[in-house]
Design a protein around this motif. Structure first.
Motif, PDB file in Angstrom:
ATOM      1  N   GLY A  73       0.802  -1.218   0.000  1.00 43.94           N
ATOM      2  CA  GLY A  73       0.000   0.000   0.000  1.00 43.94           C
ATOM      3  C   GLY A  73       0.830   1.261   0.000  1.00 43.94           C
ATOM      4  O   GLY A  73       0.266   2.369  -0.018  1.00 43.94           O
ATOM      5  N   GLY A  74       2.141   1.138   0.046  1.00 42.79           N
ATOM      6  CA  GLY A  74       2.995   2.315   0.082  1.00 42.79           C
ATOM      7  C   GLY A  74       3.246   2.875  -1.298  1.00 42.79           C
ATOM      8  O   GLY A  74       2.809   2.322  -2.315  1.00 42.79           O
ATOM      9  N   HIS A  75       3.951   4.013  -1.318  1.00 45.08           N
ATOM     10  CA  HIS A  75       4.264   4.650  -2.585  1.00 45.08           C
ATOM     11  C   HIS A  75       5.461   3.962  -3.245  1.00 45.08           C
ATOM     12  O   HIS A  75       6.339   3.415  -2.592  1.00 45.08           O
ATOM     13  CB  HIS A  75       4.586   6.133  -2.373  1.00 45.08           C
ATOM     14  N   THR A  76       5.473   4.019  -4.548  1.00 45.61           N
ATOM     15  CA  THR A  76       6.644   3.552  -5.285  1.00 45.61           C
ATOM     16  C   THR A  76       7.763   4.585  -5.123  1.00 45.61           C
ATOM     17  O   THR A  76       7.525   5.788  -5.289  1.00 45.61           O
ATOM     18  CB  THR A  76       6.309   3.367  -6.774  1.00 45.61           C
ATOM     19  N   ARG A  77       8.951   4.117  -4.797  1.00 50.04           N
ATOM     20  CA  ARG A  77      10.085   5.014  -4.553  1.00 50.04           C
ATOM     21  C   ARG A  77      11.135   4.857  -5.645  1.00 50.04           C
ATOM     22  O   ARG A  77      11.499   3.745  -6.030  1.00 50.04           O
ATOM     23  CB  ARG A  77      10.743   4.688  -3.203  1.00 50.04           C
ATOM     24  N   GLU A  78      11.621   5.973  -6.153  1.00 53.09           N
ATOM     25  CA  GLU A  78      12.713   5.933  -7.114  1.00 53.09           C
ATOM     26  C   GLU A  78      14.018   5.629  -6.389  1.00 53.09           C
ATOM     27  O   GLU A  78      14.255   6.115  -5.264  1.00 53.09           O
ATOM     28  CB  GLU A  78      12.822   7.262  -7.860  1.00 53.09           C
ATOM     29  N   LEU A  79      14.854   4.848  -7.044  1.00 54.31           N
ATOM     30  CA  LEU A  79      16.150   4.514  -6.430  1.00 54.31           C
ATOM     31  C   LEU A  79      16.967   5.759  -6.141  1.00 54.31           C
ATOM     32  O   LEU A  79      17.679   5.821  -5.141  1.00 54.31           O
ATOM     33  CB  LEU A  79      16.938   3.571  -7.340  1.00 54.31           C
ATOM     34  N   ARG A  80      16.883   6.751  -7.031  1.00 55.53           N
ATOM     35  CA  ARG A  80      17.641   7.978  -6.825  1.00 55.53           C
ATOM     36  C   ARG A  80      17.361   8.578  -5.445  1.00 55.53           C
ATOM     37  O   ARG A  80      18.277   8.986  -4.727  1.00 55.53           O
ATOM     38  CB  ARG A  80      17.282   8.981  -7.929  1.00 55.53           C
ATOM     39  N   ASP A  81      16.079   8.607  -5.062  1.00 54.03           N
ATOM     40  CA  ASP A  81      15.716   9.184  -3.768  1.00 54.03           C
ATOM     41  C   ASP A  81      16.194   8.309  -2.615  1.00 54.03           C
ATOM     42  O   ASP A  81      16.659   8.814  -1.584  1.00 54.03           O
ATOM     43  CB  ASP A  81      14.196   9.374  -3.692  1.00 54.03           C
ATOM     44  N   LEU A  82      16.053   6.990  -2.775  1.00 59.85           N
ATOM     45  CA  LEU A  82      16.518   6.086  -1.719  1.00 59.85           C
ATOM     46  C   LEU A  82      18.023   6.228  -1.509  1.00 59.85           C
ATOM     47  O   LEU A  82      18.503   6.248  -0.373  1.00 59.85           O
ATOM     48  CB  LEU A  82      16.171   4.646  -2.079  1.00 59.85           C
ATOM     49  N   PHE A  83      18.770   6.322  -2.606  1.00 61.38           N
ATOM     50  CA  PHE A  83      20.221   6.459  -2.494  1.00 61.38           C
ATOM     51  C   PHE A  83      20.597   7.751  -1.764  1.00 61.38           C
ATOM     52  O   PHE A  83      21.485   7.762  -0.907  1.00 61.38           O
ATOM     53  CB  PHE A  83      20.856   6.458  -3.890  1.00 61.38           C
ATOM     54  N   GLN A  84      19.932   8.845  -2.122  1.00 62.89           N
ATOM     55  CA  GLN A  84      20.248  10.118  -1.484  1.00 62.89           C
ATOM     56  C   GLN A  84      19.910  10.093   0.005  1.00 62.89           C
ATOM     57  O   GLN A  84      20.695  10.566   0.833  1.00 62.89           O
ATOM     58  CB  GLN A  84      19.490  11.249  -2.185  1.00 62.89           C
ATOM     59  N   GLU A  85      18.758   9.529   0.343  1.00 66.00           N
ATOM     60  CA  GLU A  85      18.364   9.463   1.755  1.00 66.00           C
ATOM     61  C   GLU A  85      19.325   8.596   2.560  1.00 66.00           C
ATOM     62  O   GLU A  85      19.615   8.886   3.724  1.00 66.00           O
ATOM     63  CB  GLU A  85      16.940   8.914   1.875  1.00 66.00           C
ATOM     64  N   ALA A  86      19.825   7.533   1.944  1.00 67.37           N
ATOM     65  CA  ALA A  86      20.732   6.624   2.648  1.00 67.37           C
ATOM     66  C   ALA A  86      22.176   7.118   2.632  1.00 67.37           C
ATOM     67  O   ALA A  86      23.027   6.534   3.308  1.00 67.37           O
ATOM     68  CB  ALA A  86      20.655   5.232   2.020  1.00 67.37           C
ATOM     69  N   GLY A  87      22.454   8.189   1.867  1.00 64.54           N
ATOM     70  CA  GLY A  87      23.810   8.713   1.811  1.00 64.54           C
ATOM     71  C   GLY A  87      24.784   7.825   1.067  1.00 64.54           C
ATOM     72  O   GLY A  87      25.991   7.828   1.366  1.00 64.54           O
ATOM     73  N   ILE A  88      24.284   7.064   0.106  1.00 63.17           N
ATOM     74  CA  ILE A  88      25.168   6.205  -0.696  1.00 63.17           C
ATOM     75  C   ILE A  88      25.863   7.061  -1.746  1.00 63.17           C
ATOM     76  O   ILE A  88      25.204   7.718  -2.542  1.00 63.17           O
ATOM     77  CB  ILE A  88      24.380   5.067  -1.354  1.00 63.17           C
ATOM     78  N   PRO A  89      27.181   7.099  -1.757  1.00 66.79           N
ATOM     79  CA  PRO A  89      27.903   7.941  -2.719  1.00 66.79           C
ATOM     80  C   PRO A  89      27.526   7.600  -4.151  1.00 66.79           C
ATOM     81  O   PRO A  89      27.267   6.436  -4.490  1.00 66.79           O
ATOM     82  CB  PRO A  89      29.375   7.610  -2.437  1.00 66.79           C
ATOM     83  N   PRO A  90      27.466   8.594  -5.024  1.00 66.26           N
ATOM     84  CA  PRO A  90      27.032   8.371  -6.409  1.00 66.26           C
ATOM     85  C   PRO A  90      27.834   7.309  -7.142  1.00 66.26           C
ATOM     86  O   PRO A  90      27.273   6.562  -7.957  1.00 66.26           O
ATOM     87  CB  PRO A  90      27.212   9.759  -7.048  1.00 66.26           C
ATOM     88  N   TRP A  91      29.146   7.237  -6.898  1.00 67.38           N
ATOM     89  CA  TRP A  91      29.958   6.273  -7.651  1.00 67.38           C
ATOM     90  C   TRP A  91      29.684   4.828  -7.238  1.00 67.38           C
ATOM     91  O   TRP A  91      30.083   3.903  -7.930  1.00 67.38           O
ATOM     92  CB  TRP A  91      31.444   6.593  -7.479  1.00 67.38           C
ATOM     93  N   GLN A  92      29.019   4.619  -6.100  1.00 65.76           N
ATOM     94  CA  GLN A  92      28.704   3.263  -5.674  1.00 65.76           C
ATOM     95  C   GLN A  92      27.338   2.798  -6.175  1.00 65.76           C
ATOM     96  O   GLN A  92      27.053   1.600  -6.191  1.00 65.76           O
ATOM     97  CB  GLN A  92      28.733   3.179  -4.143  1.00 65.76           C
TER      98      GLN A  92
END
Length: 446
Positions: free
Chosen positions: A378-397
């Motif tokens: 029932g939740g919203h679909t989340r884009e990976l881009r947003d999940l990565f930014q929220e989790a602080g995963i560096p772009p090159w990873q």
């Protein structure tokens, strides 16, 4: 200098050394012959265990004869000797002499036993030449400090007891004891920097300043003391500046460090990660980019074998990254899947970490952009881009994380970081979970 002064000096220095047998690095030349001969006359050296090693590089036509003469000399001194023949491979960026020196020390370290002390015959003239060479190459206190009397080497220590003595004192000792030493013709080659200094530069300096060698050696002592102080302070600062991940560093605090500490901290950090150090130009370029780059930028400075990147408040040090092929895709049934570009393995495991096989037609690929998944019912679909930014995963990873898809193309999981609602249902039905490992699984686990 009376010859007994050399044995007295060695006797006194031996008393200050940590326990351990003595291994003499013996080339057969004047300096090492005098050292081996003098040590062989000391009961305190023999009581520790005294032996010698000669490394035959095979570079010169007479090297086999030199090796035999070294055996005979050691026999005359009643000292056991190991003669090792090695092949010198030219290292990129190093000349033949430097490559031979690296190979020689590598072989000696291989032969050293735990706690053994390698005795080296470097003297005051060598120290003065080393300081001048370091100055000409733009070295700081660590380099200008030149050779240490005692330092770590392989499984033991390197010991230079003769750094306070001039070459003339060793020659006098050798002549009085009628020692026959080997003369290496390469020592007269002026194309070698050290030889040029010894034959052309130092005589002119000494003719004007007779105490120059002693003064330069004293400067090395002061520089060494300063370098050791900086080393201690750099260690303390690095402990404060490193992030929770040892491969990260708080970049603002690092930039704020005094210049005398900033470079040593960077180099000690990289050494702890087994990464090569930058040139002085590359280190300065890193400082410049970090100081000038805006908040939205991600500066990166590379050199052979390493790169340092900034993301948010941290510096990240890592080996050069390889980007996975854009079109790489592989079927996945839950068994061990080896990923390309040394990106580890992916598999499904049950509660006992045994592989859990699924029958569904799954496949794995890497990010191409625009991927999304629903984490909760029932939740919203989340884009990976947003999940990565929220989790602080560096772009090159982000492009290096394996993505698991179902038959119709729906995204089930992002490595073992996020699993979609459908992924939970599929994997949970088998009591399994995804496991992404950057190392190879053990045979038992597989």
């Amino acid at each position: 200098m009376p010859t007994h002064r050399i044995t007295d000096l060695l006797e006194a220095d031996l008393a200050t050394l940590p326990p351990g047998p003595i291994l003499v690095a013996f080339s057969g030349g004047l300096d090492s012959a005098a050292l081996l001969h003098a040590l062989s006359r000391l009961d305190s050296a023999r009581a520790r265990g005294l032996r010698a090693v000669h490394v035959d590089h095979g570079i010169h036509d007479d090297s086999a004869q030199w090796a035999q003469r070294c055996r005979e000399f050691a026999d005359d001194c009643n000292v056991q000797i190991d003669v090792c023949a090695i092949e010198v491979l030219r290292t990129r960026g190093l000349g033949l002499e430097a490559s031979a020196r690296r190979a020689r020390y590598g072989e000696i370290e291989r032969l050293m036993t735990s706690g053994e002390i390698l005795a080296l015959a470097h003297h005051r003239d060598d120290q003065a030449e080393t300081v001048l060479l370091k100055l000409l190459r733009g070295a700081g206190p660590e380099g200008i400090g030149a050779m240490r009397p005692l330092r770590r080497l392989g499984p033991g220590l390197a010991w230079r007891p003769l750094l306070g003595l001039p070459r003339a004192a060793l020659r006098e000792y050798a002549e009085q004891h009628r020692i026959r030493w080997i003369t290496d013709p390469s020592n007269a080659d002026p194309s070698i920097d050290r030889n040029f200094l010894r034959m052309q530069v130092m005589p002119r300096i000494m003719s004007r300043w007779p105490e120059a060698e002693a003064s330069i050696a004293q400067s090395a002592t002061w520089a060494r003391a300063a370098a050791e102080f900086i080393e201690v302070e750099a260690d303390r600062a690095l402990a404060r500046l490193q992030g929770l991940d040892p491969a990260t560093l708080h970049f603002r605090d690092w930039l704020d460090m005094p210049q005398a500490l900033r470079d040593p901290i960077l180099r000690r950090w990289l050494r702890t990660l087994d990464l090569p150090e930058p040139t002085h130009y590359q280190a300065a370029e890193l400082v410049r980019q970090l100081a000038e780059a805006g908040e939205d930028r991600q500066p990166c400075v590379r050199w052979p074998g390493a790169e340092v990147r900034r993301y948010r408040e941290l510096l990240h040090a890592l080996p050069p990254l390889q980007v996975p092929p854009f079109d790489w895709v592989s079927a996945f049934d839950g068994g061990v899947l080896a990923l390309p570009m040394n990106l580890g393995t992916l598999r499904l495991v049950d509660a006992e970490r045994r592989c859990a096989i699924v029958t569904d037609d799954l496949h794995v690929r890497f990010r191409r952009g625009g991927e999304s998944l629903r984490l909760d019912a029932g939740g919203h679909t989340r884009e990976l881009r947003d999940l990565f930014q929220e989790a602080g995963i560096p772009p090159w990873q982000r492009g290096r994380l394996p993505l698991v898809f179902e038959r119709d193309g729906g995204l089930l999981a992002v490595a073992d970081l996020w699993v979609s609602e459908a992924g939970f249902a599929l994997f949970g039905a088998r009591g399994a979970r995804l496991e992404w490992s950057l190392g190879k699984p053990t045979a038992a686990a597989a």
